[in-house]
Design a protein around this motif. Sequence first.
Motif, PDB file in Angstrom:
ATOM      1  N   ILE A  26     -21.355   6.016 -21.481  1.00  0.00           N
ATOM      2  CA  ILE A  26     -20.842   6.304 -20.115  1.00  0.00           C
ATOM      3  C   ILE A  26     -20.714   5.435 -19.201  1.00  0.00           C
ATOM      4  O   ILE A  26     -19.988   5.521 -18.246  1.00  0.00           O
ATOM      5  N   LYS A  27     -21.648   4.145 -19.349  1.00  0.00           N
ATOM      6  CA  LYS A  27     -21.713   3.080 -18.754  1.00  0.00           C
ATOM      7  C   LYS A  27     -20.445   2.283 -18.714  1.00  0.00           C
ATOM      8  O   LYS A  27     -20.123   1.877 -17.741  1.00  0.00           O
ATOM      9  N   LYS A  28     -19.745   2.297 -19.838  1.00  0.00           N
ATOM     10  CA  LYS A  28     -18.551   1.600 -20.161  1.00  0.00           C
ATOM     11  C   LYS A  28     -17.332   2.568 -19.555  1.00  0.00           C
ATOM     12  O   LYS A  28     -16.078   1.893 -19.459  1.00  0.00           O
ATOM     13  N   GLY A  29     -17.743   3.486 -18.987  1.00  0.00           N
ATOM     14  CA  GLY A  29     -16.605   4.468 -18.521  1.00  0.00           C
ATOM     15  C   GLY A  29     -15.622   5.032 -19.592  1.00  0.00           C
ATOM     16  O   GLY A  29     -14.530   5.613 -19.513  1.00  0.00           O
ATOM     17  N   GLU A  30     -16.263   5.045 -20.813  1.00  0.00           N
ATOM     18  CA  GLU A  30     -15.521   5.781 -21.794  1.00  0.00           C
ATOM     19  C   GLU A  30     -15.686   7.338 -21.782  1.00  0.00           C
ATOM     20  O   GLU A  30     -14.556   7.908 -22.289  1.00  0.00           O
ATOM     21  N   TYR A  31     -16.826   7.818 -21.572  1.00  0.00           N
ATOM     22  CA  TYR A  31     -17.366   9.011 -21.603  1.00  0.00           C
ATOM     23  C   TYR A  31     -17.722   9.446 -20.152  1.00  0.00           C
ATOM     24  O   TYR A  31     -18.541   8.738 -19.362  1.00  0.00           O
ATOM     25  N   GLU A  32     -17.484  10.794 -19.943  1.00  0.00           N
ATOM     26  CA  GLU A  32     -17.893  11.155 -18.476  1.00  0.00           C
ATOM     27  C   GLU A  32     -18.342  12.581 -18.857  1.00  0.00           C
ATOM     28  O   GLU A  32     -17.666  13.481 -19.079  1.00  0.00           O
ATOM     29  N   PHE A  33     -19.653  12.860 -18.767  1.00  0.00           N
ATOM     30  CA  PHE A  33     -20.306  14.281 -18.828  1.00  0.00           C
ATOM     31  C   PHE A  33     -20.535  14.973 -17.673  1.00  0.00           C
ATOM     32  O   PHE A  33     -20.882  14.571 -16.632  1.00  0.00           O
ATOM     33  N   SER A  34     -20.265  16.408 -17.647  1.00  0.00           N
ATOM     34  CA  SER A  34     -20.667  17.343 -16.826  1.00  0.00           C
ATOM     35  C   SER A  34     -21.498  18.285 -17.616  1.00  0.00           C
ATOM     36  O   SER A  34     -21.221  18.438 -18.859  1.00  0.00           O
ATOM     37  N   PHE A  35     -22.279  19.078 -16.876  1.00  0.00           N
ATOM     38  CA  PHE A  35     -23.111  20.201 -17.506  1.00  0.00           C
ATOM     39  C   PHE A  35     -22.913  21.521 -16.814  1.00  0.00           C
ATOM     40  O   PHE A  35     -23.284  21.557 -15.637  1.00  0.00           O
ATOM     41  N   ALA A  36     -22.897  22.385 -17.699  1.00  0.00           N
ATOM     42  CA  ALA A  36     -23.269  23.929 -17.322  1.00  0.00           C
ATOM     43  C   ALA A  36     -24.307  24.507 -18.067  1.00  0.00           C
ATOM     44  O   ALA A  36     -24.281  24.257 -19.392  1.00  0.00           O
ATOM     45  N   HIS A  37     -24.775  25.582 -17.455  1.00  0.00           N
ATOM     46  CA  HIS A  37     -25.842  26.364 -18.314  1.00  0.00           C
ATOM     47  C   HIS A  37     -25.580  27.639 -18.844  1.00  0.00           C
ATOM     48  O   HIS A  37     -26.358  28.618 -19.332  1.00  0.00           O
ATOM     49  N   ASN A  38     -24.447  28.183 -18.547  1.00  0.00           N
ATOM     50  CA  ASN A  38     -23.695  29.409 -19.488  1.00  0.00           C
ATOM     51  C   ASN A  38     -22.412  29.255 -19.208  1.00  0.00           C
ATOM     52  O   ASN A  38     -21.766  28.667 -18.327  1.00  0.00           O
ATOM     53  N   GLY A  39     -21.681  30.402 -19.867  1.00  0.00           N
ATOM     54  CA  GLY A  39     -20.359  30.341 -19.905  1.00  0.00           C
ATOM     55  C   GLY A  39     -19.661  30.631 -18.720  1.00  0.00           C
ATOM     56  O   GLY A  39     -18.508  30.054 -18.561  1.00  0.00           O
ATOM     57  N   LEU A  40     -20.261  31.396 -18.092  1.00  0.00           N
ATOM     58  CA  LEU A  40     -19.556  31.718 -16.599  1.00  0.00           C
ATOM     59  C   LEU A  40     -19.442  30.667 -15.622  1.00  0.00           C
ATOM     60  O   LEU A  40     -18.438  30.433 -15.138  1.00  0.00           O
ATOM     61  N   GLU A  41     -20.635  29.914 -15.640  1.00  0.00           N
ATOM     62  CA  GLU A  41     -20.526  28.578 -14.916  1.00  0.00           C
ATOM     63  C   GLU A  41     -19.475  27.707 -15.370  1.00  0.00           C
ATOM     64  O   GLU A  41     -19.013  26.927 -14.501  1.00  0.00           O
ATOM     65  N   ALA A  42     -19.633  27.575 -16.560  1.00  0.00           N
ATOM     66  CA  ALA A  42     -18.764  26.578 -17.118  1.00  0.00           C
ATOM     67  C   ALA A  42     -17.331  27.014 -16.999  1.00  0.00           C
ATOM     68  O   ALA A  42     -16.397  26.200 -16.546  1.00  0.00           O
ATOM     69  N   LEU A  43     -16.857  28.063 -16.919  1.00  0.00           N
ATOM     70  CA  LEU A  43     -15.612  28.776 -16.687  1.00  0.00           C
ATOM     71  C   LEU A  43     -14.910  28.253 -15.463  1.00  0.00           C
ATOM     72  O   LEU A  43     -13.970  28.011 -14.963  1.00  0.00           O
ATOM     73  N   GLN A  44     -16.067  28.608 -14.320  1.00  0.00           N
ATOM     74  CA  GLN A  44     -15.787  28.264 -13.194  1.00  0.00           C
ATOM     75  C   GLN A  44     -15.532  26.716 -12.714  1.00  0.00           C
ATOM     76  O   GLN A  44     -14.568  26.417 -12.109  1.00  0.00           O
ATOM     77  N   MET A  45     -16.236  26.003 -13.467  1.00  0.00           N
ATOM     78  CA  MET A  45     -15.857  24.373 -13.439  1.00  0.00           C
ATOM     79  C   MET A  45     -14.588  24.115 -14.075  1.00  0.00           C
ATOM     80  O   MET A  45     -14.141  23.092 -13.405  1.00  0.00           O
ATOM     81  N   ILE A  46     -14.546  24.870 -15.153  1.00  0.00           N
ATOM     82  CA  ILE A  46     -13.002  24.358 -15.820  1.00  0.00           C
ATOM     83  C   ILE A  46     -11.745  24.751 -14.976  1.00  0.00           C
ATOM     84  O   ILE A  46     -11.062  24.287 -14.788  1.00  0.00           O
ATOM     85  N   LEU A  47     -11.916  26.044 -14.445  1.00  0.00           N
ATOM     86  CA  LEU A  47     -10.763  26.560 -13.683  1.00  0.00           C
ATOM     87  C   LEU A  47     -10.710  25.411 -12.311  1.00  0.00           C
ATOM     88  O   LEU A  47      -9.450  25.453 -11.881  1.00  0.00           O
ATOM     89  N   ALA A  48     -11.985  25.047 -11.827  1.00  0.00           N
ATOM     90  CA  ALA A  48     -11.784  24.170 -10.527  1.00  0.00           C
ATOM     91  C   ALA A  48     -11.378  22.962 -10.976  1.00  0.00           C
ATOM     92  O   ALA A  48     -10.795  22.232  -9.984  1.00  0.00           O
ATOM     93  N   ASN A  49     -11.518  22.289 -12.277  1.00  0.00           N
ATOM     94  CA  ASN A  49     -11.126  20.943 -12.755  1.00  0.00           C
ATOM     95  C   ASN A  49     -10.633  21.156 -14.092  1.00  0.00           C
ATOM     96  O   ASN A  49     -11.186  21.099 -14.929  1.00  0.00           O
ATOM     97  N   LEU A  50      -9.298  21.407 -14.141  1.00  0.00           N
ATOM     98  CA  LEU A  50      -8.515  21.751 -15.359  1.00  0.00           C
ATOM     99  C   LEU A  50      -8.433  20.209 -16.293  1.00  0.00           C
ATOM    100  O   LEU A  50      -7.761  20.386 -17.235  1.00  0.00           O
ATOM    101  N   ASP A  51      -8.813  19.079 -16.013  1.00  0.00           N
ATOM    102  CA  ASP A  51      -8.535  17.916 -16.715  1.00  0.00           C
ATOM    103  C   ASP A  51      -9.672  17.467 -17.741  1.00  0.00           C
ATOM    104  O   ASP A  51      -9.886  16.587 -18.093  1.00  0.00           O
ATOM    105  N   TYR A  52     -10.594  18.682 -17.985  1.00  0.00           N
ATOM    106  CA  TYR A  52     -11.844  18.338 -18.991  1.00  0.00           C
ATOM    107  C   TYR A  52     -10.986  18.138 -20.418  1.00  0.00           C
ATOM    108  O   TYR A  52     -10.094  18.885 -20.637  1.00  0.00           O
ATOM    109  N   ASP A  53     -11.507  17.270 -21.027  1.00  0.00           N
ATOM    110  CA  ASP A  53     -11.197  16.900 -22.469  1.00  0.00           C
ATOM    111  C   ASP A  53     -11.666  17.816 -23.566  1.00  0.00           C
ATOM    112  O   ASP A  53     -11.017  18.410 -24.464  1.00  0.00           O
TER     113      ASP A  53
END
Length: 221
Positions: A26-53
């Motif tokens: 994370i410090k080197k900029g290789e990984y960038e983490f985001s967190f969601a606590h259920n599938g619905l929240e995650a889906l909303q985040m994915i639709l708002a930001n489609l560049d998750y790998d």
Amino acid sequence: MAIKILSVDDEQDLEILLTQYFRRKIKKGEYEFSFAHNGLEALQMILANLDYDIILSDINMPEMDGLTLLTKINELRNPAMKCIMVSAYGDMENIRIAMNRGAFDFTTKPINLEDMERTIEKAVEQIKFIKNAQQEHTQLKFIQSDLNVAREIQQTIFPKKFPPYPELTSFDIYASMNAAKYIGGDFYDFFRIDTDRLGFVIADVSGKGVPVAILWRSVVL
């Protein structure tokens, strides 16, 4: 560019665990983490930001479980987005369902972070391969478009009106040029020198494709 990972789990401790274990990446900029606590929240985040790998998702969660989330992600038809499913060791039936629904891989709880790291690294390799292929495909489409434009431009230089001299009834003139590739080095033209004579030009630059077309065009111009 950092690999963007979305961790989806209703256990709050996992966020601390992942950020601590992967702190160097994370410090080197290789990984960038985001967190969601259920599938619905995650889906909303994915639709708002489609560049998750990578989507690192638990299967058993409130509001929307991981299998439903996996189905929704598959509907996005993004082959570069990989889903790694997480579930209890004894929940192999759901893990099998997840794999059949297109999950990239899985890991079990209690989480072995070294095993998870290897799984993420394997997903990263696949993601980079797919993104490179997508980039090459996009570049080929641009080249295809440029070649089509070049061909249209080249065709405009050739005579188009046939018969060109309707007042001359003793003979007809017809001509066409079909390049072996999109554009080529062949050229023709004709013109009246005077009332009794016609001039014809037929030329051919050796080879095919863009290089000979460039040479041909420089000679004509």
